[in-house]
Write an enzyme that holds these catalytic residues in place. Structure first.
Site, short mmCIF file in Angstrom:
data_model
loop_
_atom_site.label_atom_id
_atom_site.label_comp_id
_atom_site.label_asym_id
_atom_site.label_seq_id
_atom_site.Cartn_x
_atom_site.Cartn_y
_atom_site.Cartn_z
N CYS A 106 0.69 -0.90 0.22
CA CYS A 106 0.02 0.05 -0.14
C CYS A 106 0.83 1.58 0.37
O CYS A 106 0.48 1.73 -0.58
CB CYS A 106 -0.75 0.33 1.02
SG CYS A 106 -2.00 1.21 1.52
N CYS A 203 -7.82 -3.84 6.42
CA CYS A 203 -8.56 -2.50 6.15
C CYS A 203 -10.03 -3.14 5.23
O CYS A 203 -10.85 -2.83 5.22
CB CYS A 203 -8.30 -1.33 5.69
SG CYS A 203 -7.34 -1.49 4.01
#
Length: 362
Positions: A106, A203
Site C-alpha cells: 500500500c 482494512c
C-alpha cells in the site's frame, strides 16, 4: 522540519494522526489540501461493502476536520489501483505459501506512488501523512528516514519501501510526538478525533477473518493436504495452507506423539504440505532477502546494524552481505524463531531506517 513547498497535500483518513498532521502544518502557515482515498472493499451477502479506512463516518470526520482547518477536501476513487496493487498480491502471496504484509504494498504502490502522483497533479509539491516516522534532509541533499519519537507507534518498518525521490516529496508531521501528546493536542484544538480509536486490522477484510477472506477470494481452491514432521512422517491433515503461519503451535489438530510441543516450521505449496517440528527447528541465524530497497546503503565497515523482522519486533544485531539482483544475506547475532517468508526484513543503523526487503522462501 523545513517546509519550502507552496502547497502540501495531506493524506487524510478521518483518524487522529492524519488530522493532527494537517492541523500542525496549517498552524505553521502551510497551504494545505486534504485528500482521502476510497479503497476497494469486498462485497457480498452479509458482508460490509465499505473499506474500514474510508467508511462513511471516516469521510465525514475527515471532511469536518478539513473544513475547520480551512482546507479544500478531495475524496478520490482508488478502488481499482488498490485492488490490483494490494489485495491481489496479498491473496497471491498466501497461494505461494508466504505471509505477506499488505501495508508494504500500500505504501509502495498506492500512498506514495498513486496518491503522490495525484497530489502532484493537483499542484502540490509534498504529500504529508499521519505516519509515525521522521525524515531529515542531509547536507548533500539526500534524505534519511528515522524512527518516530514514540517507539510504541513507530512506523518506519512499513515505510522502508520508499525511495529517495518519494522521501523528498513526503512529510511526517506527527513523528515528533507521542500518541498521548497528539490526543491532548487534538482536544486543545477541539478536533473530533481526540478519542477516536485506531484500527489494527486489515482494512479490506470486512470481518477481520483473513482465513475466510482468502477462501472466498483466492482463485485457487482450498485443498486439504498432509501434515508431515521434519523427519518426513505424515501425522495429520491440514485444511488449507493459508490457515497456518510459521511458528504456529495451537490448532494443528495432530495426535500427541511427542513430549515436545510441535510448531509449523515450513509450508510447501508445491506439495501442499505443512511441515511441523520442534521449536529448535524454527531457530534462524541466516536468511535471504529479495527485492531489497535501499534508502541509504550501509557501509561495509558498519558494525552497528540491526534487523527487524516483524512490524512490532525488536532490533536484532546483524551483518549484511549483498548478493546481487537486489538480494541480501542476513547474518543474525542471535537466533530468531518464526522468520516468515513474505514478511519484511528492515535494516537500521541506530534510529535510521536504511531500507529493507522481503524474506525469501527457504
Amino acid at each position: 522540519m523545513n517546509i519550502d513547498s507552496p502547497v502540501t497535500a495531506v493524506a487524510m483518513s478521518g483518524g487522529l494522526d492524519s488530522s493532527m498532521a494537517a492541523a500542525l502544518l496549517v498552524e505553521q502557515g502551510v497551504d494545505c489540501i486534504g485528500i482521502m482515498m476510497r479503497l476497494w472493499s469486498e462485497q457480498g451477502p452479509g458482508i460490509a461493502s465499505t473499506n474500514k479506512c474510508c467508511s462513511a463516518d471516516s469521510v465525514d470526520v475527515a471532511r469536518t476536520v478539513a473544513d475547520r482547518l480551512g482546507m479544500p477536501f478531495y475524496l478520490v476513487n482508488a478502488e481499482e489501483p488498490f485492488r490490483k496493487a494490494v489485495v491481489e498480491p496479498y491473496i497471491g502471496g498466501f497461494d505461494l505459501g508466504r505471509t505477506p504484509n499488505p501495508c508494504l504494498n500500500c505504501n509502495r504502490r498506492i500512498r506514495f506512488d498513486w496518491l503522490l502522483r495525484y497530489a502532484l497533479g493537483l499542484g502540490a509539491e509534498r504529500l504529508a501523512t499521519g505516519h509515525h516516522a521522521r525524515s531529515r534532509r542531509e547536507a548533500n541533499g539526500s534524505y534519511s528516514l528515522l524512527r518516530a519519537v514514540d517507539p510504541q507507534k513507530d512506523q518506519s518498518y512499513v515505510l522502508s519501501v520508499l525511495t529517495q525521490k518519494q522521501l523528498g516529496h513526503s512529510l511526517f508531521p506527527v513523528g515528533a510526538y507521542t500518541k498521548p501528546e497528539l490526543r491532548d493536542m487534538a482536544r486543545q484544538r477541539d478536533l473530533p478525533v481526540a478519542d477516536k480509536q485506531e484500527s489494527m486490522d486489515l482494512c479490506f477484510v470486512a470481518d477481520d477473518d483473513y482465513r475466510r477472506f482468502l477462501e472466498d477470494w483466492s482463485p485457487a481452491p482450498v485443498q486439504p493436504g498432509p501434515i508431515v514432521t521434519s523427519e518426513g512422517d505424515t501425522v495429520g491433515t491440514h485444511q488449507g495452507l493459508h490457515r497456518y503461519t510459521i511458528g504456529q503451535r495451537r490448532g494443528l489438530d495432530i495426535p500427541v506423539h511427542s513430549r515436545e510441543p510441535r510448531y509449523v516450521i515450513r509450508k510447501l505449496p508445491e506439495e501442499n504440505a505443512l511441515v511441523i517440528g520442534n521449536r529448535s527447528d524454527l531457530a534462524t541465524l541466516e536468511f535471504q532477502v529479495e527485492e531489497t530497497n535501499w534508502i541509504r546503503r550501509p557501509h561495509s565497515s558498519d558494525s552497528d546494524l540491526t534487523c527487524q523482522i516483524r512490524y512490532r519486533g525488536r532490533d536484532i544485531p546483524c551483518a549484511l552481505e549483498e548478493t546481487g539482483d537486489n538480494g541480501v544475506t542476513v547474518l543474525l547475532q542471535e537466533p530468531q524463531y518464526g522468520v516468515a517468508p513474505g514478511q519484511a526484513a528492515v535494516f537500521y543503523r541506530g534510529d535510521e531506517c536504511l531500507g529493507g526487503g522481503l524474506i525469501a522462501s527457504p
